[in-house]
Design an enzyme around this catalytic site. Structure first.
Site, PDB file in Angstrom:
ATOM      1  N   LYS A   1       0.696  -1.215  -0.013  1.00  0.00           N
ATOM      2  CA  LYS A   1       0.071  -0.090   0.189  1.00  0.00           C
ATOM      3  C   LYS A   1       0.808   1.123   0.009  1.00  0.00           C
ATOM      4  CE  LYS A   1      -4.020  -2.262   2.066  1.00  0.00           C
ATOM      5  NZ  LYS A   1      -4.913  -2.104   3.420  1.00  0.00           N
TER       6      LYS A   1
ATOM      7  N   TYR B   1     -12.646  -2.056  -3.634  1.00  0.00           N
ATOM      8  CA  TYR B   1     -12.744  -2.146  -2.351  1.00  0.00           C
ATOM      9  C   TYR B   1     -14.471  -1.895  -2.345  1.00  0.00           C
ATOM     10  CZ  TYR B   1      -8.397  -2.154   0.048  1.00  0.00           C
ATOM     11  OH  TYR B   1      -7.107  -2.485   0.633  1.00  0.00           O
TER      12      TYR B   1
ATOM     13  N   ASN C   1      -2.323   0.028   6.803  1.00  0.00           N
ATOM     14  CA  ASN C   1      -1.811  -1.066   7.206  1.00  0.00           C
ATOM     15  C   ASN C   1      -0.802  -1.875   6.349  1.00  0.00           C
ATOM     16  OD1 ASN C   1      -3.694  -1.825   5.659  1.00  0.00           O
ATOM     17  ND2 ASN C   1      -5.108  -2.875   7.281  1.00  0.00           N
TER      18      ASN C   1
ATOM     19  N   HIS D   1      -2.200  -5.465   1.576  1.00  0.00           N
ATOM     20  CA  HIS D   1      -3.477  -6.136   1.441  1.00  0.00           C
ATOM     21  C   HIS D   1      -3.174  -7.611   0.838  1.00  0.00           C
ATOM     22  CE1 HIS D   1      -7.478  -7.254  -0.408  1.00  0.00           C
ATOM     23  NE2 HIS D   1      -6.630  -7.745  -1.439  1.00  0.00           N
TER      24      HIS D   1
ATOM     25  N   GLU E   1      -9.693 -10.649  -7.684  1.00  0.00           N
ATOM     26  CA  GLU E   1      -8.892  -9.462  -7.673  1.00  0.00           C
ATOM     27  C   GLU E   1      -7.414  -9.564  -8.438  1.00  0.00           C
ATOM     28  OE1 GLU E   1      -9.703  -9.016  -2.751  1.00  0.00           O
ATOM     29  OE2 GLU E   1      -7.620  -9.686  -3.482  1.00  0.00           O
TER      30      GLU E   1
HETATM   31  P1  ADP Z   1      -8.037  -6.959   5.576  1.00  0.00           P
HETATM   32  O1  ADP Z   1      -7.255  -5.778   4.517  1.00  0.00           O
HETATM   33  O2  ADP Z   1      -7.365  -7.365   6.778  1.00  0.00           O
HETATM   34  O3  ADP Z   1      -8.831  -8.017   4.614  1.00  0.00           O
HETATM   35  P2  ADP Z   1     -10.776  -5.441   5.634  1.00  0.00           P
HETATM   36  O4  ADP Z   1     -11.241  -6.267   4.513  1.00  0.00           O
HETATM   37  O5  ADP Z   1     -11.561  -5.395   6.745  1.00  0.00           O
HETATM   38  O6  ADP Z   1      -9.293  -5.822   6.201  1.00  0.00           O
HETATM   39  O7  ADP Z   1     -10.630  -3.829   5.280  1.00  0.00           O
HETATM   40  C1  ADP Z   1     -10.078  -3.303   4.079  1.00  0.00           C
HETATM   41  C2  ADP Z   1      -8.850  -2.145   4.449  1.00  0.00           C
HETATM   42  O8  ADP Z   1      -9.708  -1.225   4.851  1.00  0.00           O
HETATM   43  C3  ADP Z   1      -8.005  -2.595   5.566  1.00  0.00           C
HETATM   44  O9  ADP Z   1      -7.093  -3.445   5.143  1.00  0.00           O
HETATM   45  C4  ADP Z   1      -7.550  -1.245   5.965  1.00  0.00           C
HETATM   46  O10 ADP Z   1      -6.934  -0.425   5.106  1.00  0.00           O
HETATM   47  C5  ADP Z   1      -9.161  -0.528   5.714  1.00  0.00           C
HETATM   48  N1  ADP Z   1      -9.602  -0.719   6.959  1.00  0.00           N
HETATM   49  C6  ADP Z   1     -10.435  -1.566   7.690  1.00  0.00           C
HETATM   50  N2  ADP Z   1     -11.044  -1.374   8.866  1.00  0.00           N
HETATM   51  C7  ADP Z   1     -10.729   0.019   9.061  1.00  0.00           C
HETATM   52  C8  ADP Z   1     -11.309   0.988   9.921  1.00  0.00           C
HETATM   53  N3  ADP Z   1     -12.063   0.691  11.069  1.00  0.00           N
HETATM   54  N4  ADP Z   1     -10.758   2.166  10.079  1.00  0.00           N
HETATM   55  C9  ADP Z   1     -10.189   2.254   8.685  1.00  0.00           C
HETATM   56  N5  ADP Z   1      -9.703   1.779   7.743  1.00  0.00           N
HETATM   57  C10 ADP Z   1     -10.071   0.475   7.879  1.00  0.00           C
HETATM   58 MG    MG Z   2     -10.310  -7.603   3.319  1.00  0.00          MG
END
Ligand code: ADP
Ligand code: MG
Length: 140
Positions: free
Chosen positions: A11, A51, A114, A117, A128
Protein backbone atom coordinates in the site's frame (compact mmCIF):
# COMPACT_ATOMS: atom_id res chain seq x y z
CA UNK A 1 -2.48 -28.68 0.37
CA UNK A 2 -2.40 -27.23 -3.08
CA UNK A 3 -0.41 -24.63 -4.95
CA UNK A 4 -2.53 -21.47 -5.00
CA UNK A 5 -2.24 -17.90 -6.16
CA UNK A 6 -3.19 -14.92 -4.05
CA UNK A 7 -3.34 -11.21 -4.73
CA UNK A 8 -1.23 -8.72 -2.75
CA UNK A 9 -0.90 -4.95 -2.60
CA UNK A 10 1.99 -3.09 -1.00
CA UNK A 11 0.00 0.00 0.00
CA UNK A 12 1.01 3.69 -0.30
CA UNK A 13 2.46 3.78 3.23
CA UNK A 14 4.87 0.99 2.16
CA UNK A 15 6.04 2.69 -1.05
CA UNK A 16 6.33 6.06 0.75
CA UNK A 17 8.85 4.55 3.18
CA UNK A 18 10.69 2.50 0.51
CA UNK A 19 9.73 -0.73 2.25
CA UNK A 20 8.90 -2.74 -0.88
CA UNK A 21 12.21 -4.63 -0.97
CA UNK A 22 12.07 -5.43 2.73
CA UNK A 23 8.47 -6.68 2.52
CA UNK A 24 9.24 -8.73 -0.60
CA UNK A 25 12.06 -10.39 1.35
CA UNK A 26 9.55 -11.36 4.06
CA UNK A 27 7.15 -12.72 1.40
CA UNK A 28 9.88 -14.75 -0.31
CA UNK A 29 11.29 -15.87 3.04
CA UNK A 30 7.89 -17.40 3.82
CA UNK A 31 8.13 -19.53 0.68
CA UNK A 32 5.81 -17.47 -1.53
CA UNK A 33 6.96 -16.72 -5.09
CA UNK A 34 6.24 -13.29 -6.58
CA UNK A 35 5.02 -14.40 -10.01
CA UNK A 36 3.77 -10.96 -11.12
CA UNK A 37 4.40 -7.47 -9.85
CA UNK A 38 3.89 -3.90 -11.01
CA UNK A 39 4.05 -0.47 -9.47
CA UNK A 40 0.96 1.57 -10.32
CA UNK A 41 -0.97 4.62 -9.25
CA UNK A 42 -4.48 3.40 -8.50
CA UNK A 43 -7.25 5.53 -9.99
CA UNK A 44 -10.22 6.54 -7.87
CA UNK A 45 -12.44 4.26 -9.99
CA UNK A 46 -10.07 1.31 -9.48
CA UNK A 47 -9.89 1.86 -5.71
CA UNK A 48 -13.69 2.22 -5.43
CA UNK A 49 -14.19 -0.92 -7.52
CA UNK A 50 -11.57 -2.96 -5.72
CA UNK A 51 -12.94 -2.08 -2.27
CA UNK A 52 -16.59 -2.13 -3.46
CA UNK A 53 -17.59 -4.62 -0.72
CA UNK A 54 -16.80 -1.92 1.85
CA UNK A 55 -18.73 0.91 0.19
CA UNK A 56 -21.29 1.22 2.99
CA UNK A 57 -18.61 1.28 5.72
CA UNK A 58 -17.82 4.60 7.42
CA UNK A 59 -14.13 4.36 6.46
CA UNK A 60 -14.76 3.80 2.72
CA UNK A 61 -14.11 7.36 1.49
CA UNK A 62 -10.94 7.68 3.56
CA UNK A 63 -9.75 4.27 2.40
CA UNK A 64 -10.16 5.22 -1.29
CA UNK A 65 -8.33 8.50 -0.60
CA UNK A 66 -5.49 6.62 1.10
CA UNK A 67 -5.18 3.97 -1.63
CA UNK A 68 -4.94 6.67 -4.33
CA UNK A 69 -2.58 8.92 -2.31
CA UNK A 70 0.60 7.41 -3.73
CA UNK A 71 1.99 4.51 -5.74
CA UNK A 72 1.18 0.94 -4.81
CA UNK A 73 2.78 -2.33 -5.85
CA UNK A 74 0.25 -4.95 -6.98
CA UNK A 75 1.45 -8.54 -6.92
CA UNK A 76 0.48 -12.13 -7.55
CA UNK A 77 1.96 -14.57 -5.02
CA UNK A 78 2.15 -18.30 -5.63
CA UNK A 79 2.80 -21.19 -3.29
CA UNK A 80 1.36 -23.97 -1.15
CA UNK A 81 -1.70 -22.66 0.63
CA UNK A 82 -0.82 -19.14 -0.57
CA UNK A 83 -4.08 -17.44 0.43
CA UNK A 84 -3.99 -18.49 4.09
CA UNK A 85 -0.20 -18.30 4.32
CA UNK A 86 -0.10 -14.68 3.16
CA UNK A 87 -2.94 -13.70 5.53
CA UNK A 88 -0.92 -15.31 8.32
CA UNK A 89 2.32 -13.44 7.60
CA UNK A 90 0.41 -10.16 7.04
CA UNK A 91 -1.18 -10.24 10.49
CA UNK A 92 -4.48 -8.78 11.69
CA UNK A 93 -6.09 -5.75 9.97
CA UNK A 94 -5.38 -3.59 13.04
CA UNK A 95 -1.59 -3.64 13.55
CA UNK A 96 -2.12 -3.33 17.32
CA UNK A 97 -3.81 -6.75 17.23
CA UNK A 98 -1.34 -8.29 14.77
CA UNK A 99 0.94 -11.06 16.03
CA UNK A 100 4.61 -10.25 16.66
CA UNK A 101 6.76 -10.74 13.56
CA UNK A 102 3.91 -10.19 11.10
CA UNK A 103 4.24 -7.57 8.34
CA UNK A 104 1.51 -5.35 9.78
CA UNK A 105 2.88 -5.57 13.32
CA UNK A 106 6.36 -4.68 12.10
CA UNK A 107 5.54 -1.95 9.60
CA UNK A 108 1.93 -0.71 9.77
CA UNK A 109 1.11 2.72 11.13
CA UNK A 110 -2.59 2.25 11.94
CA UNK A 111 -5.71 0.26 10.99
CA UNK A 112 -6.07 2.15 7.68
CA UNK A 113 -2.45 2.58 6.62
CA UNK A 114 -1.73 -1.07 7.30
CA UNK A 115 0.97 -1.61 4.66
CA UNK A 116 -0.38 -4.66 2.80
CA UNK A 117 -3.49 -6.20 1.29
CA UNK A 118 -3.98 -9.94 0.80
CA UNK A 119 -6.99 -11.81 -0.60
CA UNK A 120 -9.20 -13.44 2.03
CA UNK A 121 -10.33 -16.43 -0.06
CA UNK A 122 -9.28 -18.35 -3.16
CA UNK A 123 -12.38 -17.12 -4.98
CA UNK A 124 -11.66 -13.47 -4.16
CA UNK A 125 -8.01 -14.00 -5.09
CA UNK A 126 -9.03 -14.99 -8.61
CA UNK A 127 -11.30 -11.94 -8.98
CA UNK A 128 -8.69 -9.56 -7.54
CA UNK A 129 -5.87 -10.93 -9.72
CA UNK A 130 -8.06 -10.51 -12.82
CA UNK A 131 -8.83 -6.93 -11.75
CA UNK A 132 -5.16 -5.92 -12.14
CA UNK A 133 -3.37 -8.51 -14.28
CA UNK A 134 -3.73 -10.12 -17.68
CA UNK A 135 -2.88 -13.84 -17.82
CA UNK A 136 0.33 -13.27 -19.79
CA UNK A 137 1.67 -10.85 -17.15
CA UNK A 138 1.84 -13.72 -14.64
CA UNK A 139 4.94 -15.88 -15.01
CA UNK A 140 4.98 -18.83 -12.62
P1 ADP B 1 -8.16 -6.77 5.55
O1 ADP B 1 -7.33 -5.84 4.68
O2 ADP B 1 -7.38 -7.26 6.75
O3 ADP B 1 -8.82 -7.88 4.78
P2 ADP B 1 -10.78 -5.46 5.63
O4 ADP B 1 -11.10 -6.21 4.37
O5 ADP B 1 -11.74 -5.54 6.77
O6 ADP B 1 -9.33 -5.88 6.19
O7 ADP B 1 -10.60 -3.91 5.28
C1 ADP B 1 -9.97 -3.49 4.10
C2 ADP B 1 -9.05 -2.35 4.42
O8 ADP B 1 -9.83 -1.23 4.86
C3 ADP B 1 -8.06 -2.60 5.56
O9 ADP B 1 -6.91 -3.31 5.17
C4 ADP B 1 -7.74 -1.19 6.00
O10 ADP B 1 -6.81 -0.55 5.11
C5 ADP B 1 -9.11 -0.51 5.87
N1 ADP B 1 -9.88 -0.56 7.11
C6 ADP B 1 -10.50 -1.65 7.65
N2 ADP B 1 -11.12 -1.34 8.80
C7 ADP B 1 -10.92 0.00 8.99
C8 ADP B 1 -11.30 0.94 9.99
N3 ADP B 1 -12.04 0.57 11.05
N4 ADP B 1 -10.90 2.23 9.86
C9 ADP B 1 -10.15 2.62 8.80
N5 ADP B 1 -9.75 1.78 7.82
C10 ADP B 1 -10.12 0.49 7.90
MG1 MG C 1 -10.28 -7.77 3.27
Amino acid sequence: MAVERTFSILKPDATARSLTGEINAVIEGAGLKIVAQKRIRMSQAQAEGFYGVHKERPFFKDLVKFMTSGPVVVQVLEGENAVAKYREIMGATNPYNAAPGTIRRRYASNIEANTVHGSDSLENAKTEIAFFFKDDEIVG
